[in-house]
Every structure is written in C-alpha cells, then in structure tokens.
Scaffold this active site. Structure first.
Site, PDB file in Angstrom:
ATOM      1  N   GLY A 155       0.779  -1.231   0.000  1.00  0.00           N
ATOM      2  CA  GLY A 155       0.000   0.000   0.000  1.00  0.00           C
ATOM      3  C   GLY A 155       0.814   1.287   0.000  1.00  0.00           C
ATOM      4  O   GLY A 155       0.444   2.260  -0.653  1.00  0.00           O
TER       5      GLY A 155
ATOM      6  N   ASP B 224      -3.609   1.530  11.396  1.00  0.00           N
ATOM      7  CA  ASP B 224      -4.934   1.126  11.847  1.00  0.00           C
ATOM      8  C   ASP B 224      -4.816   0.626  13.287  1.00  0.00           C
ATOM      9  O   ASP B 224      -4.742   1.420  14.222  1.00  0.00           O
ATOM     10  CB  ASP B 224      -5.446   0.065  10.869  1.00  0.00           C
ATOM     11  CG  ASP B 224      -6.902  -0.284  11.078  1.00  0.00           C
ATOM     12  OD1 ASP B 224      -7.699   0.622  11.311  1.00  0.00           O
ATOM     13  OD2 ASP B 224      -7.234  -1.484  11.011  1.00  0.00           O
TER      14      ASP B 224
ATOM     15  N   LYS C 172      -5.946   6.029  11.724  1.00  0.00           N
ATOM     16  CA  LYS C 172      -7.237   5.854  12.403  1.00  0.00           C
ATOM     17  C   LYS C 172      -6.917   5.622  13.871  1.00  0.00           C
ATOM     18  O   LYS C 172      -6.824   4.481  14.321  1.00  0.00           O
ATOM     19  CB  LYS C 172      -7.944   4.600  11.864  1.00  0.00           C
ATOM     20  CG  LYS C 172      -8.523   4.711  10.487  1.00  0.00           C
ATOM     21  CD  LYS C 172      -9.198   3.377  10.166  1.00  0.00           C
ATOM     22  CE  LYS C 172      -9.812   3.364   8.816  1.00  0.00           C
ATOM     23  NZ  LYS C 172     -10.377   2.025   8.503  1.00  0.00           N
TER      24      LYS C 172
ATOM     25  N   ARG D 207      -6.193   0.368  -5.933  1.00  0.00           N
ATOM     26  CA  ARG D 207      -4.929   1.019  -5.531  1.00  0.00           C
ATOM     27  C   ARG D 207      -4.609   2.201  -6.447  1.00  0.00           C
ATOM     28  O   ARG D 207      -3.892   3.118  -6.064  1.00  0.00           O
ATOM     29  CB  ARG D 207      -3.763   0.028  -5.594  1.00  0.00           C
ATOM     30  CG  ARG D 207      -3.820  -1.089  -4.545  1.00  0.00           C
ATOM     31  CD  ARG D 207      -2.475  -1.773  -4.469  1.00  0.00           C
ATOM     32  NE  ARG D 207      -2.533  -3.096  -3.868  1.00  0.00           N
ATOM     33  CZ  ARG D 207      -2.449  -3.337  -2.569  1.00  0.00           C
ATOM     34  NH1 ARG D 207      -2.323  -2.347  -1.716  1.00  0.00           N
ATOM     35  NH2 ARG D 207      -2.501  -4.581  -2.117  1.00  0.00           N
TER      36      ARG D 207
HETATM   37  C1  PRP Z   1      -2.406  -2.327   5.577  1.00  0.00           C
HETATM   38  C2  PRP Z   1      -1.537  -1.096   5.642  1.00  0.00           C
HETATM   39  C3  PRP Z   1      -0.626  -1.352   6.804  1.00  0.00           C
HETATM   40  C4  PRP Z   1      -1.499  -2.211   7.711  1.00  0.00           C
HETATM   41  C5  PRP Z   1      -2.039  -1.328   8.795  1.00  0.00           C
HETATM   42  O1  PRP Z   1      -1.737  -3.318   4.875  1.00  0.00           O
HETATM   43  O2  PRP Z   1      -0.799  -0.910   4.450  1.00  0.00           O
HETATM   44  O3  PRP Z   1       0.538  -2.056   6.451  1.00  0.00           O
HETATM   45  O4  PRP Z   1      -2.576  -2.723   6.928  1.00  0.00           O
HETATM   46  O5  PRP Z   1      -2.828  -2.100   9.672  1.00  0.00           O
HETATM   47  P1  PRP Z   1      -2.480  -2.267  11.218  1.00  0.00           P
HETATM   48  O6  PRP Z   1      -2.112  -0.910  11.743  1.00  0.00           O
HETATM   49  O7  PRP Z   1      -3.785  -2.780  11.752  1.00  0.00           O
HETATM   50  O8  PRP Z   1      -1.384  -3.256  11.349  1.00  0.00           O
HETATM   51  P2  PRP Z   1      -2.523  -4.479   4.099  1.00  0.00           P
HETATM   52  O9  PRP Z   1      -2.690  -5.661   4.974  1.00  0.00           O
HETATM   53  O10 PRP Z   1      -3.758  -3.943   3.512  1.00  0.00           O
HETATM   54  O11 PRP Z   1      -1.482  -4.849   2.940  1.00  0.00           O
HETATM   55  P3  PRP Z   1      -1.143  -4.025   1.604  1.00  0.00           P
HETATM   56  O12 PRP Z   1      -0.393  -2.791   2.031  1.00  0.00           O
HETATM   57  O13 PRP Z   1      -0.304  -4.960   0.816  1.00  0.00           O
HETATM   58  O14 PRP Z   1      -2.454  -3.695   0.938  1.00  0.00           O
END
Ligand code: PRP
Length: 191
Positions: free
Chosen positions: A47, A106, A134, A168
């Site tokens: 991401g 998050d 968040k 994305r």
């Molecule tokens: C999302 C984002 C962070 C993580 C945040 O990754 O990019 O790495 O979740 O969440 P947290 O604070 O609850 O740990 P995702 O799993 O969507 O992977 P991606 O970036 O490959 O889409």
C-alpha cells in the site's frame, strides 16, 4: 465516483489535490527536520508504495529507499493476528536515519512489529511517517512522527490502498461501501 463493481460504492474522502498538498508539506517538514543529513526511507509493501513514491520526490536531501513486506500468521486479516516478515530489507540500515513509510496506521500492529524488527538493525534513528491514521482503532501504542490525515473509522481505498487488490490506482482516497455494509467497517479485510 464510478467503481469497478456495480454493487460497490465509492465516496471521495480526500481529493487528489489535498493529498498532493499534504504530501508536499510532509516532505518539507521531513527535509527541515533532517537538514544536512542523509535519510533512508523504508516503504511497507504494498500500500505505501504510491505514497512513498510521491513523498520521496518532496524531500530535498540525500535520500535512499528500500521496501519491506509483512503478512499475518494464520489469520485472514492483519488486524486480528500476529505479524511476520515476508520480504526483508535488501540493504543494511546500520548508522542511517530511517523513516518507516506507511499508507495507513490502523490497529498499529504492523508498525509496532516493524519498529521492533528494524530497531534491532542499529539504525541511527527510526521514525514513522504515515499518510493516514485511524487513531480510534489502535490496539497497541504507536506514536507516528509524521501523519498526513487523521481519518474516521471507515473502509478506505485508493492512492495505494486496496480492497481485494483493487482500487490502488485511484488518485483520490475514497470510502468504499460494500453491499449490505454495516458501519463502522474495520479497515484491514484486504486479504
Ligand atoms: C495495511 C496497511 C498497513 C497495515 C495497517 O496493509 O498498508 O501495512 O494494513 O494495519 P495495522 O495498523 O492494523 O497493522 P494491508 O494488509 O492492507 O497490505 P497491503 O499494504 O499490501 O495492501
């Protein structure tokens, strides 16, 4: 905005102009904070790749980059499980000023884990920059040094953030409403 699937609705939360402006400000702030120093950015795949590629071009310093990737242990979502590395750094960070770059904070589990892993590699300093946060969803304490936007507990896509690997490529950051959605919607149901 038009979504790829008819049953999914997108509502703009942050427009491309606002994102562009904020990323520029963040780049300026980072450049000022590390004036005269060399900087190393670590993007958390996938991401953060879009944010990092814009942010790095707003930094007026000698700067290098690397990527790291994580997944969760035996859980369908990262927010509910433990984190493990799936792609390590390519280069040593010993003695470098490093910034972990995330698209969204998050629960905080990913960054919390990565801060522990990376600080063992003896960087000169370790900071965290996230485009979105968040705060209301934290289950672990994380203090990001640079935050682009505090956002409500809505499921967001675009500018690197996905839903099932889609969206994305959106230039705006949008709230995604799924059919039969009950709000508020937890963020990481991406996998
Ligand atoms: C999302 C984002 C962070 C993580 C945040 O990754 O990019 O790495 O979740 O969440 P947290 O604070 O609850 O740990 P995702 O799993 O969507 O992977 P991606 O970036 O490959 O889409």
């Amino acid at each position: 905005m038009k979504s790829a699937r008819k049953s999914e609705q997108l509502k703009i939360l942050l427009r491309r102009r606002a994102i562009e402006q904020r990323v520029r400000q963040m780049g300026r702030q980072i450049s000022a904070d590390f004036r005269g120093e060399r900087l190393h950015l670590i993007g958390v795949l996938k991401g953060a790749s879009i944010f990092l590629s814009d942010l790095i071009r707003e930094i007026r310093l000698e700067v290098s980059l690397d990527f790291i990737a994580v997944a969760s242990y035996g859980q369908s979502t990262r927010s509910s499980g433990q984190v493990r590395l799936t792609k390590d750094l390519d280069n040593s960070i010993e003695g470098l000023h490093t910034i972990l770059v995330e698209d969204i904070l998050d629960t905080g589990r990913t960054i919390n884990y990565l801060q522990r892993v990376i600080s063992q590699r003896k960087p000169r300093s370790l900071h965290v920059a996230t485009l979105l946060s968040k705060s209301g969803r934290r289950v672990t304490e994380v203090r990001p040094d640079y935050v682009g936007f505090e956002i409500p507990n809505e499921f967001v896509v675009g500018y690197g953030l996905d839903y099932a690997e889609r969206y994305r490529n959106l230039r705006d950051i949008c709230i995604l409403k799924l059919p039969g959605d009950v709000q508020p919607h937890p963020q990481p149901i991406h996998r």
